[in-house]
Motif scaffolding. Sequence first.
Motif, PDB file in Angstrom:
ATOM      1  N   VAL A  91      54.088 130.921  97.726  1.00 25.14           N
ATOM      2  CA  VAL A  91      53.648 129.540  97.926  1.00 25.14           C
ATOM      3  C   VAL A  91      54.835 128.635  98.236  1.00 25.14           C
ATOM      4  O   VAL A  91      54.734 127.710  99.056  1.00 25.14           O
ATOM      5  CB  VAL A  91      52.893 129.032  96.680  1.00 25.14           C
ATOM      6  CG1 VAL A  91      52.640 127.521  96.763  1.00 25.14           C
ATOM      7  CG2 VAL A  91      51.568 129.773  96.527  1.00 25.14           C
ATOM      8  N   GLY A  92      55.974 128.919  97.623  1.00 27.75           N
ATOM      9  CA  GLY A  92      57.112 128.000  97.699  1.00 27.75           C
ATOM     10  C   GLY A  92      58.051 128.201  98.868  1.00 27.75           C
ATOM     11  O   GLY A  92      58.818 127.293  99.192  1.00 27.75           O
ATOM     12  N   ASP A  94      59.766 128.019 102.282  1.00 28.36           N
ATOM     13  CA  ASP A  94      59.559 127.037 103.351  1.00 28.36           C
ATOM     14  C   ASP A  94      59.811 127.606 104.743  1.00 28.36           C
ATOM     15  O   ASP A  94      59.777 126.872 105.726  1.00 28.36           O
ATOM     16  CB  ASP A  94      60.397 125.777 103.115  1.00 28.36           C
ATOM     17  CG  ASP A  94      61.898 126.026 103.108  1.00 28.36           C
ATOM     18  OD1 ASP A  94      62.343 127.130 103.499  1.00 28.36           O
ATOM     19  OD2 ASP A  94      62.644 125.100 102.724  1.00 28.36           O
ATOM     20  N   HIS A 115      48.031 132.329 101.799  1.00 26.57           N
ATOM     21  CA  HIS A 115      49.284 131.594 101.658  1.00 26.57           C
ATOM     22  C   HIS A 115      50.322 132.005 102.692  1.00 26.57           C
ATOM     23  O   HIS A 115      51.475 131.578 102.615  1.00 26.57           O
ATOM     24  CB  HIS A 115      49.815 131.778 100.235  1.00 26.57           C
ATOM     25  CG  HIS A 115      48.785 131.450  99.200  1.00 26.57           C
ATOM     26  ND1 HIS A 115      48.422 130.155  98.886  1.00 26.57           N
ATOM     27  CD2 HIS A 115      47.971 132.252  98.454  1.00 26.57           C
ATOM     28  CE1 HIS A 115      47.454 130.177  97.980  1.00 26.57           C
ATOM     29  NE2 HIS A 115      47.170 131.431  97.699  1.00 26.57           N
ATOM     30  N   LYS A 209      56.136 122.241 105.608  1.00 28.17           N
ATOM     31  CA  LYS A 209      55.928 121.403 104.425  1.00 28.17           C
ATOM     32  C   LYS A 209      54.832 120.367 104.681  1.00 28.17           C
ATOM     33  O   LYS A 209      53.983 120.102 103.813  1.00 28.17           O
ATOM     34  CB  LYS A 209      57.231 120.701 104.045  1.00 28.17           C
ATOM     35  CG  LYS A 209      58.295 121.617 103.463  1.00 28.17           C
ATOM     36  CD  LYS A 209      59.572 120.842 103.174  1.00 28.17           C
ATOM     37  CE  LYS A 209      60.679 121.739 102.684  1.00 28.17           C
ATOM     38  NZ  LYS A 209      61.944 120.996 102.475  1.00 28.17           N
ATOM     39  N   ARG A 212      51.293 121.751 104.522  1.00 21.76           N
ATOM     40  CA  ARG A 212      50.816 122.134 103.189  1.00 21.76           C
ATOM     41  C   ARG A 212      50.977 121.035 102.147  1.00 21.76           C
ATOM     42  O   ARG A 212      50.695 121.251 100.975  1.00 21.76           O
ATOM     43  CB  ARG A 212      51.552 123.398 102.733  1.00 21.76           C
ATOM     44  CG  ARG A 212      51.237 124.602 103.629  1.00 21.76           C
ATOM     45  CD  ARG A 212      51.936 125.870 103.198  1.00 21.76           C
ATOM     46  NE  ARG A 212      51.586 126.979 104.055  1.00 21.76           N
ATOM     47  CZ  ARG A 212      50.581 127.837 103.839  1.00 21.76           C
ATOM     48  NH1 ARG A 212      49.836 127.700 102.770  1.00 21.76           N
ATOM     49  NH2 ARG A 212      50.330 128.826 104.679  1.00 21.76           N
ATOM     50  N   ARG A 213      51.380 119.844 102.588  1.00 22.62           N
ATOM     51  CA  ARG A 213      51.742 118.816 101.616  1.00 22.62           C
ATOM     52  C   ARG A 213      50.574 118.368 100.746  1.00 22.62           C
ATOM     53  O   ARG A 213      50.759 118.001  99.583  1.00 22.62           O
ATOM     54  CB  ARG A 213      52.362 117.607 102.321  1.00 22.62           C
ATOM     55  CG  ARG A 213      51.370 116.726 103.056  1.00 22.62           C
ATOM     56  CD  ARG A 213      52.064 115.661 103.906  1.00 22.62           C
ATOM     57  NE  ARG A 213      51.118 114.726 104.473  1.00 22.62           N
ATOM     58  CZ  ARG A 213      50.359 114.981 105.530  1.00 22.62           C
ATOM     59  NH1 ARG A 213      50.425 116.163 106.114  1.00 22.62           N
ATOM     60  NH2 ARG A 213      49.523 114.064 105.984  1.00 22.62           N
ATOM     61  N   SER A 215      48.052 120.134  99.701  1.00 21.92           N
ATOM     62  CA  SER A 215      47.424 121.170  98.879  1.00 21.92           C
ATOM     63  C   SER A 215      48.384 121.892  97.945  1.00 21.92           C
ATOM     64  O   SER A 215      47.935 122.578  97.029  1.00 21.92           O
ATOM     65  CB  SER A 215      46.759 122.212  99.783  1.00 21.92           C
ATOM     66  OG  SER A 215      47.723 122.853 100.607  1.00 21.92           O
ATOM     67  N   SER A 216      49.690 121.746  98.138  1.00 21.74           N
ATOM     68  CA  SER A 216      50.630 122.589  97.391  1.00 21.74           C
ATOM     69  C   SER A 216      50.540 122.383  95.886  1.00 21.74           C
ATOM     70  O   SER A 216      50.540 123.355  95.120  1.00 21.74           O
ATOM     71  CB  SER A 216      52.062 122.354  97.875  1.00 21.74           C
ATOM     72  OG  SER A 216      52.404 120.986  97.773  1.00 21.74           O
ATOM     73  N   ASP A 217      50.450 121.128  95.440  1.00 17.77           N
ATOM     74  CA  ASP A 217      50.355 120.879  93.995  1.00 17.77           C
ATOM     75  C   ASP A 217      49.045 121.426  93.432  1.00 17.77           C
ATOM     76  O   ASP A 217      49.022 122.041  92.353  1.00 17.77           O
ATOM     77  CB  ASP A 217      50.454 119.381  93.701  1.00 17.77           C
ATOM     78  CG  ASP A 217      51.852 118.833  93.891  1.00 17.77           C
ATOM     79  OD1 ASP A 217      52.807 119.643  93.966  1.00 17.77           O
ATOM     80  OD2 ASP A 217      51.996 117.596  93.998  1.00 17.77           O
TER      81      ASP A 217
END
Length: 258
Positions: A91-92, A94, A115, A209, A212-213, A215-217
């Motif tokens: 997920v993380g 980049d 993902h 980034k 996905r900004r 939905s990431s959290d």
Amino acid sequence: MSIKTATLNGVATIEIARPEKKNALTVAMYQAMADALNAAQADPAVRAVLITGQPGIFTSGNDIEDFMSRPPGQGSNAAESPVFQFMRALVGIDKPVVAAVTGAAIGIGTTMLLHCDLVYVSDEARLAMPFVSLGLVPEFASSLVVPRLLGNVKAAEKLLLGDPFSPEDAVEARIANAVLPAGEVVNHARRIAERFNSLPPGAVRETKKLLRRTSSDEVLKTIAIEGELFSARLRSPEAMEAFQAFFQKRKPDFSKFS
């Protein structure tokens, strides 16, 4: 270990290589994949990551025997388990992640694709998320992402009933980009990954980034919520019946549960 890694021409390849066990994933394999993703993130020579499997099999999901002998804990213990390290790393990262789905992709074999940035599936591929039939619940934020992609009723088919996907279904569901002949899928995915060598890496990272900004959290929160329930369900009588039936090669009997 059964995870092969190599970096060539700007592409870090993570190859699931345990065909004798249908590429079933062990705790050690999850750790190796997490480490490989973190290494790719840190290596300035890497422009993209390629995840692939073996001919005819991407991964059959968790190695049940290994998973039952070393299940993820709950709370903070679960967060540090290799499977959750892998989830956070995927997920993380980049940098772009390209998946070449070489065959059957079961359980996390399907949910990890949610993902990845670009996904190409073999015409021999079959995808499924049969968590409920094992007495478990969805993982890797699939309970969040799948309804968003498919809508609630189609998500219920895939997550409650465990209905499988064909390669064409995966494209229609917006889980995959395209279906390719089995002998071409890895090379095609590699060529796509190598295209990032000619693109400005900073712009690629920032665009990923942005994509996905929103939905990431939510994804990370959902992974944690699902993980708590999944870990608890692993110890449930329903899951014990499902796993015993698997090892005994019989159909599970859930009639005694209410």
